[in-house]
Design a protein around this motif. Structure first.
Motif, mmCIF file in Angstrom:
data_model
loop_
_atom_site.group_PDB
_atom_site.id
_atom_site.type_symbol
_atom_site.label_atom_id
_atom_site.label_comp_id
_atom_site.label_asym_id
_atom_site.label_seq_id
_atom_site.Cartn_x
_atom_site.Cartn_y
_atom_site.Cartn_z
ATOM 1 N N MET A 85 0.903 -1.122 0.090
ATOM 2 C CA MET A 85 0.059 -0.001 0.038
ATOM 3 C C MET A 85 0.726 1.309 0.098
ATOM 4 O O MET A 85 0.593 2.103 -0.706
ATOM 5 C CB MET A 85 -0.920 0.088 1.251
ATOM 6 N N THR A 86 1.996 1.287 0.695
ATOM 7 C CA THR A 86 2.717 2.439 0.831
ATOM 8 C C THR A 86 3.331 2.814 -0.497
ATOM 9 O O THR A 86 3.320 3.868 -1.065
ATOM 10 C CB THR A 86 4.122 2.071 1.888
ATOM 11 N N VAL A 87 3.796 1.853 -1.004
ATOM 12 C CA VAL A 87 4.460 1.972 -2.327
ATOM 13 C C VAL A 87 3.257 2.679 -3.417
ATOM 14 O O VAL A 87 3.719 3.546 -4.100
ATOM 15 C CB VAL A 87 5.035 0.668 -3.110
ATOM 16 N N VAL A 88 2.086 2.171 -3.747
ATOM 17 C CA VAL A 88 1.308 2.719 -4.324
ATOM 18 C C VAL A 88 0.814 4.289 -4.087
ATOM 19 O O VAL A 88 0.784 4.995 -4.848
ATOM 20 C CB VAL A 88 -0.341 1.801 -4.117
ATOM 21 N N VAL A 89 0.590 4.508 -2.732
ATOM 22 C CA VAL A 89 0.569 5.916 -2.229
ATOM 23 C C VAL A 89 1.772 6.714 -2.457
ATOM 24 O O VAL A 89 1.281 7.805 -2.943
ATOM 25 C CB VAL A 89 0.282 5.811 -0.641
ATOM 26 N N ARG A 90 2.888 6.192 -2.397
ATOM 27 C CA ARG A 90 3.944 6.923 -2.718
ATOM 28 C C ARG A 90 3.835 7.322 -4.238
ATOM 29 O O ARG A 90 4.241 8.495 -4.607
ATOM 30 C CB ARG A 90 5.234 6.249 -2.342
ATOM 31 N N LYS A 91 3.637 6.500 -5.076
ATOM 32 C CA LYS A 91 3.626 6.591 -6.575
ATOM 33 C C LYS A 91 2.758 7.739 -6.815
ATOM 34 O O LYS A 91 2.713 8.490 -7.934
ATOM 35 C CB LYS A 91 3.596 5.276 -7.268
ATOM 36 N N LEU A 92 1.327 7.271 -6.459
ATOM 37 C CA LEU A 92 0.346 8.315 -6.608
ATOM 38 C C LEU A 92 0.631 9.815 -6.000
ATOM 39 O O LEU A 92 0.434 10.788 -6.839
ATOM 40 C CB LEU A 92 -0.982 7.898 -5.953
ATOM 41 N N GLU A 93 1.516 10.129 -4.995
ATOM 42 C CA GLU A 93 1.969 11.120 -4.489
ATOM 43 C C GLU A 93 2.934 11.996 -5.362
ATOM 44 O O GLU A 93 3.023 13.056 -5.718
ATOM 45 C CB GLU A 93 2.532 11.010 -3.189
ATOM 46 N N GLU A 94 3.819 10.985 -5.706
ATOM 47 C CA GLU A 94 4.853 11.567 -7.036
ATOM 48 C C GLU A 94 4.100 11.832 -8.304
ATOM 49 O O GLU A 94 4.711 13.017 -9.019
ATOM 50 C CB GLU A 94 5.877 10.253 -7.260
ATOM 51 N N ARG A 95 3.086 11.436 -8.518
ATOM 52 C CA ARG A 95 2.373 11.855 -9.900
ATOM 53 C C ARG A 95 1.584 13.083 -9.387
ATOM 54 O O ARG A 95 0.504 13.523 -10.192
ATOM 55 C CB ARG A 95 1.601 10.787 -10.286
ATOM 56 N N SER A 96 1.577 13.666 -8.388
ATOM 57 C CA SER A 96 0.608 14.732 -7.748
ATOM 58 C C SER A 96 -0.918 14.468 -7.907
ATOM 59 O O SER A 96 -1.712 15.350 -7.966
ATOM 60 C CB SER A 96 0.978 16.016 -8.516
ATOM 61 N N LEU A 97 -0.997 13.170 -7.720
ATOM 62 C CA LEU A 97 -2.386 12.643 -7.841
ATOM 63 C C LEU A 97 -3.359 12.840 -6.398
ATOM 64 O O LEU A 97 -4.384 12.766 -6.134
ATOM 65 C CB LEU A 97 -2.680 11.215 -8.406
ATOM 66 N N ILE A 98 -2.338 12.768 -5.467
ATOM 67 C CA ILE A 98 -2.816 12.497 -3.871
ATOM 68 C C ILE A 98 -1.911 13.448 -3.057
ATOM 69 O O ILE A 98 -0.922 13.647 -3.526
ATOM 70 C CB ILE A 98 -2.941 11.192 -3.331
ATOM 71 N N THR A 99 -2.487 13.902 -1.898
ATOM 72 C CA THR A 99 -1.771 14.573 -0.758
ATOM 73 C C THR A 99 -1.750 13.578 0.426
ATOM 74 O O THR A 99 -2.714 13.087 0.676
ATOM 75 C CB THR A 99 -2.057 15.956 -0.415
ATOM 76 N N ARG A 100 -0.695 13.380 1.227
ATOM 77 C CA ARG A 100 -0.871 12.780 2.467
ATOM 78 C C ARG A 100 -0.391 13.920 3.615
ATOM 79 O O ARG A 100 0.236 14.881 3.350
ATOM 80 C CB ARG A 100 0.200 11.855 2.545
ATOM 81 N N ARG A 101 -1.187 13.825 4.458
ATOM 82 C CA ARG A 101 -0.883 14.736 6.007
ATOM 83 C C ARG A 101 -1.271 13.956 6.930
ATOM 84 O O ARG A 101 -1.950 12.855 7.219
ATOM 85 C CB ARG A 101 -1.654 15.912 5.877
#
Length: 87
Positions: free
Chosen positions: A1-17
């Motif tokens: 899950m972490t890898v998917v979230v990181r890749k989505l964040e790298e593509r500017s599709l999500i933000t994490r806080r």
């Protein structure tokens, strides 16, 4: 899950806080670009799903969905990250 979230964040599709109520948790949100991509993808997903289920009558479709949900629920404990059941 972490890898998917990181890749989505790298593509500017999500933000994490950090969750202000529980600093151990991260909250994930779609960005405007992520929401736009989702809007574009949803009709294509619906079309493919409809195509795949076309051979089934409505009753069989409902039965399939019920059985798939049952499999997911009954095997939840086997998951590395089980879904929390709400009562």
């Amino acid at each position: 899950m972490t890898v998917v979230v990181r890749k989505l964040e790298e593509r500017s599709l999500i933000t994490r806080r950090r969750n202000p109520k529980d600093r151990r948790c991260l909250m994930v949100s779609l960005t405007a670009e992520g929401k736009h991509l989702r809007q574009i993808a949803e009709p294509a997903v619906a079309e493919v799903q409809e195509e795949m289920l076309a051979p089934l009558c409505e009753s069989d479709h409902k039965t399939l969905c019920r059985l798939l949900q049952r499999l997911a629920d009954e095997n939840n404990h086997l998951s590395r990250v089980p879904v929390r059941q709400t009562d």
